[in-house]
Design an enzyme around this catalytic site. Structure first.
Site, PDB file in Angstrom:
ATOM      1  N   TRP A  43       1.870  -2.676  -9.039  1.00 16.27           N
ATOM      2  CA  TRP A  43       1.130  -1.794  -8.142  1.00 16.27           C
ATOM      3  C   TRP A  43       1.548  -0.344  -8.325  1.00 16.27           C
ATOM      4  O   TRP A  43       0.985   0.545  -7.717  1.00 16.27           O
ATOM      5  CB  TRP A  43       1.397  -2.157  -6.687  1.00 16.27           C
ATOM      6  CG  TRP A  43       1.081  -3.548  -6.282  1.00 16.27           C
ATOM      7  CD1 TRP A  43       0.665  -4.593  -7.063  1.00 16.27           C
ATOM      8  CD2 TRP A  43       1.173  -4.080  -4.948  1.00 16.27           C
ATOM      9  NE1 TRP A  43       0.499  -5.723  -6.305  1.00 16.27           N
ATOM     10  CE2 TRP A  43       0.812  -5.433  -5.006  1.00 16.27           C
ATOM     11  CE3 TRP A  43       1.546  -3.528  -3.734  1.00 16.27           C
ATOM     12  CZ2 TRP A  43       0.797  -6.254  -3.875  1.00 16.27           C
ATOM     13  CZ3 TRP A  43       1.532  -4.342  -2.619  1.00 16.27           C
ATOM     14  CH2 TRP A  43       1.158  -5.685  -2.687  1.00 16.27           C
TER      15      TRP A  43
HETATM   16 FE1  SF4 Z   1       5.705  -2.525  -9.687  1.00 11.18          FE
HETATM   17 FE2  SF4 Z   1       8.229  -2.181  -8.862  1.00 11.18          FE
HETATM   18 FE3  SF4 Z   1       6.224  -2.012  -7.086  1.00 11.18          FE
HETATM   19 FE4  SF4 Z   1       6.919  -4.373  -8.160  1.00 11.18          FE
HETATM   20  S1  SF4 Z   1       8.177  -3.090  -6.798  1.00 11.18           S
HETATM   21  S2  SF4 Z   1       4.828  -3.608  -7.898  1.00 11.18           S
HETATM   22  S3  SF4 Z   1       7.462  -3.784 -10.284  1.00 11.18           S
HETATM   23  S4  SF4 Z   1       6.610  -0.616  -8.842  1.00 11.18           S
END
Ligand code: SF4
Ligand code: SF4
Length: 154
Positions: A43
């Site tokens: 995301w």
């Molecule tokens: Fe992407 Fe990190 Fe968010 Fe998971 S926590 S969706 S790996 S940015």
């Protein structure tokens, strides 16, 4: 390549695994280091980047705040309660931002199980659980009354 882990910095603590809402940060069973198993499903929320105590996760930001070919490094300093973002562009320019990490102490937010269970009448409401009290909005959430709705608007 939304997020990736520098293996030499990661100590396998698993904080990124716990916090990732997309459940795509995993610990490699052989190397005991974290990695993004499905970058396409990232995301780009940066929760893992901000949570990593080793500053081991790098990311590619959205194209609207930094174009392709740049890098974004994040430094979380709990003692100062700040998080710093360093953007490095392809032509060598740098931009630095500093913002507060949060306004409440780490671990002080109650988990869902610590709130009272919803009452039967709550399931018939449009608000989410514990709204509007938790949003601190007196008199309920703003909403359109039926007489404000028009049918057949073109
Ligand atoms: Fe992407 Fe990190 Fe968010 Fe998971 S926590 S969706 S790996 S940015
Ligand atoms: Fe590695 Fe950072 Fe994830 Fe911990 S939070 S497992 S140090 S990448």
């Amino acid at each position: 390549m939304p997020t990736f882990v520098y293996m030499t910095r990661c100590d396998g603590c698993g904080q990124c695994v716990d916090i990732c809402p997309s459940d795509i940060m995993h610990i490699d069973k052989t190397y005991r280091r974290a990695y993004n198993i499905e970058p396409n499903m990232c995301w780009e929320c940066y929760s893992c980047v901000k949570a990593c105590p080793q500053h081991a996760i790098d990311c590619r930001g959205y194209a609207d705040f930094a174009p392709l070919g740049h890098s974004v490094r994040v430094l979380r300093e709990e003692a100062k309660a700040t998080i710093s973002w360093r953007l490095k562009f392809r032509d060598g320019r740098e931009k630095n931002f500093v913002s507060p990490i949060r306004t409440t102490p780490w671990g002080s937010i109650k988990g869902p199980a610590e709130y009272p269970a919803p009452r039967p009448e709550d399931f018939a409401k449009q608000e989410l659980a514990l709204e509007p009290e938790t949003l601190k909005i007196k008199g309920g959430l703003p909403a359109l009354r039926p007489d404000q709705l028009k049918q057949g608007v073109v």
